[in-house]
Design a protein around this motif. Structure first.
Motif, mmCIF file in Angstrom:
data_model
loop_
_atom_site.group_PDB
_atom_site.id
_atom_site.type_symbol
_atom_site.label_atom_id
_atom_site.label_comp_id
_atom_site.label_asym_id
_atom_site.label_seq_id
_atom_site.Cartn_x
_atom_site.Cartn_y
_atom_site.Cartn_z
ATOM 1 N N THR A 176 1.505 3.675 -2.888
ATOM 2 C CA THR A 176 1.449 5.486 -2.418
ATOM 3 C C THR A 176 2.306 6.244 -3.544
ATOM 4 N N LEU A 177 3.692 5.433 -2.450
ATOM 5 C CA LEU A 177 4.250 6.461 -3.238
ATOM 6 C C LEU A 177 4.190 6.843 -4.263
ATOM 7 N N GLU A 184 0.416 -1.257 0.006
ATOM 8 C CA GLU A 184 0.592 -0.375 0.080
ATOM 9 C C GLU A 184 1.263 1.714 -0.299
ATOM 10 N N GLN A 185 2.055 1.181 1.154
ATOM 11 C CA GLN A 185 2.385 2.260 0.900
ATOM 12 C C GLN A 185 3.550 2.658 -0.731
ATOM 13 N N LEU A 236 2.315 6.791 -7.147
ATOM 14 C CA LEU A 236 0.894 7.701 -6.908
ATOM 15 C C LEU A 236 1.232 9.035 -6.701
ATOM 16 N N LEU A 237 2.984 9.525 -5.827
ATOM 17 C CA LEU A 237 2.504 10.908 -5.465
ATOM 18 C C LEU A 237 4.063 10.481 -6.403
#
Lengths: 225, 290
Positions: free
Chosen positions: B201-202, B197-198, B204-205
């Protein structure tokens, strides 16, 4: 800033999420994309975030062409925007400050500024007292504010918020809406998706873009910008 | 470099998410490296030993006991002029006895059972071992020589042992290398799964893959280096014990223990570092995060 011509998006399972969408968002604009659940507003935002590619049509975000095979553009775009995801996507076990800082670490920003800008962003969203709190210990509304702080700390040209009002009550939802709108300035455009159309009665700024069944039905430009 | 503190912190977090599994992995890697180190140590010691024996290669030439000194000198001169003979030295009966006393150490008491010195005088001939056959041929043509004792068999046997150890060593190094790579890449894949998940997220950022992957490489490096240190600790104890037990009880000289340990330490750390980084990168490349 965003230019889309005849955009269609069909998912792998054949679902037609968007059909022939034409859209233009200019610099410093505030826009609300509204529509019922499943109408295609999140799909539209995913295109702007570089999470999906248009199946047909042409889309440019911040001057970058969004197309399959243009991974470099996608990566670049993701660093230029400030996304606020529907499910927040904060890192568990980390503090509010660490989460905001994480969004800046790989940007071209000196390490000293990363902490400074992150703290400032948390102060702006009203979380100065929760800076060192682990995100699991924050309330729903506070968690949402951390996600917003992470987006705005990057000083993006485009803030994209997907259903930021989520499960909030009217007062808190309006607070979040106006907080997000407050980050719009001459250099930063803000786009917010929401299915809670009743909230817009209380909002007197921005454009309203209505999406239904993957088609843009109506663009209201009457609202004050 | 601005994120180095963050990378270390992340690596620690990744380690702690699956702490028990990671600790067990350190022991597994440690044991793998112990096998590798044992084989390498054996190869290195035997290789050093053969080199040492080659440098010290000598032939002992025995002559008839009643030979007069003049004739012995004449014999030594004849031997000395043979090509590839480095040095010729007479070892008289007393020195021969003394040498055996030194070799036998505490067991030398057995020599007291003899009424007289049982050892013979002989001529010690230092040679270039590569030319052993030619020299032996020349010596055999000298009539005054009664018997020649060479160490050819010992050197050949050691050479064969080294060849065998080299083959075994290459196989063991390959096997342990692959095992370590598989273990590490599996741990990294597990870490990626636990942190998917992390990672998403990274991504996507807009975080670059190198930023996302570096903490995992650090974790892999930590696991192998920790395993390597564990193996070195065991090798250190093993070598010290072995030198203490057999060092004074065998006739052949062993390489300096400090040199051996230093070389093994450098080797294990280097191998663990390379395998840790390699395994982590392999794990990262092979992991698919949706």
């Amino acid at each position: 800033m965003i230019e889309g011509k005849d955009i269609s998006l069909v998912y792998g399972d054949g679902t037609k999420a968007l059909r022939g969408v034409n859209i233009a968002i200019s610099k410093g604009q505030l826009a609300y994309i509204i529509g019922p659940s499943g109408s295609g507003k999140t799909s539209l935002l995913k295109l702007f975030m570089g999470i999906e590619y248009p199946t047909e049509g042409e889309l440019k975000v911040l001057g970058l062409k969004m197309q399959k095979g243009q991974e470099a553009n996608i990566r670049k775009l993701r660093r230029l925007i400030g996304p606020v995801f529907q499910e927040f996507k904060l890192i568990k076990g980390r503090t509010a400050l660490e989460n905001v800082m994480l969004g800046l670490r790989f940007l071209d920003m000196p390490s000293k500024m990363i902490k400074e800008e992150s703290k400032n962003a948390l102060i702006k969203v009203g979380l100065s007292h929760k800076i060192d709190t682990v995100v699991e210990h924050l309330s729903f509304g506070e968690t949402q504010r951390v996600a917003i702080a992470r987006a705005v700390a990057r000083k993006p040209a485009l803030i994209l918020a997907d259903e930021p009002t989520g499960n909030l009550d009217v007062d808190n939802a309006l607070n979040i809406m106006s907080l997000l709108a407050s980050f719009r300035n001459e250099n930063t455009a803000v786009i917010i998706t929401t299915h809670a159309t009743h909230l817009l009665d209380n909002i007197d700024q921005g454009e309203i873009i209505k999406v239904e069944n993957g088609i843009i039905k109506m663009e209201s430009r009457g609202a004050v910008q | 470099m601005k994120n180095i503190g963050y990378f270390f912190k992340e690596a620690r977090t990744i380690f702690q998410v699956d702490r028990l599994s990671n600790i067990l992995s350190i022991f597994s890697i440690g044991l793998i490296f112990l096998i590798l180190s044992t084989i390498t140590t054996a190869w290195w010691v035997s290789h050093q030993l053969v080199n040492m024996l080659r440098d010290e290669a000598e032939i002992n030439v025995f002559f008839q006991e009643d030979m007069e000194d003049v004739n012995i000198n004449s014999l030594m001169e004849s031997i000395g002029i043979i090509g590839d003979v480095k040095e010729v030295k007479l070892v008289d009966k007393e020195e021969s006895h003394q040498r055996m006393v030194e070799i036998l150490g505490k067991e030398a008491k057995v020599l007291e059972l003899f009424d007289s010195n049982p050892f013979q005088a002989f001529i010690e001939v230092k040679i270039n071992v590569e030319k052993l056959d030619t020299i032996l041929e020349r010596l055999e043509s000298i009539e005054a020589i009664d018997y020649i004792r060479d160490n050819k068999d010992v050197i050949d046997k050691l050479q064969n042992l080294i060849s065998l150890l080299t083959i075994v060593g290459v196989l063991v190094i390959t096997a342990t290398g692959i095992s370590t790579l598989v273990v590490i890449s599996h741990i990294i894949r597990q870490g990626i799964y636990n942190n998917r998940e992390q990672i998403n997220t990274l991504r996507l950022l807009g975080a670059p893959e190198s930023f996302i992957g570096f903490p995992f490489v650090l974790e892999g490096l930590f696991l192998t280096v920790a395993g390597g240190l564990l193996a070195f600790g065991l090798v250190y104890l093993g070598v010290k014990t072995a030198y203490g037990q057999i060092g004074s009880n065998i006739f052949i000289p062993l390489p300096h223990m400090e040199d051996l340990l230093k070389s093994m330490g450098v080797f294990i750390l280097f191998a663990s570092g390379v395998l840790g980084i390699g395994g982590s990168i392999f794990g990262l490349k092979s992991a698919k995060v949706n």
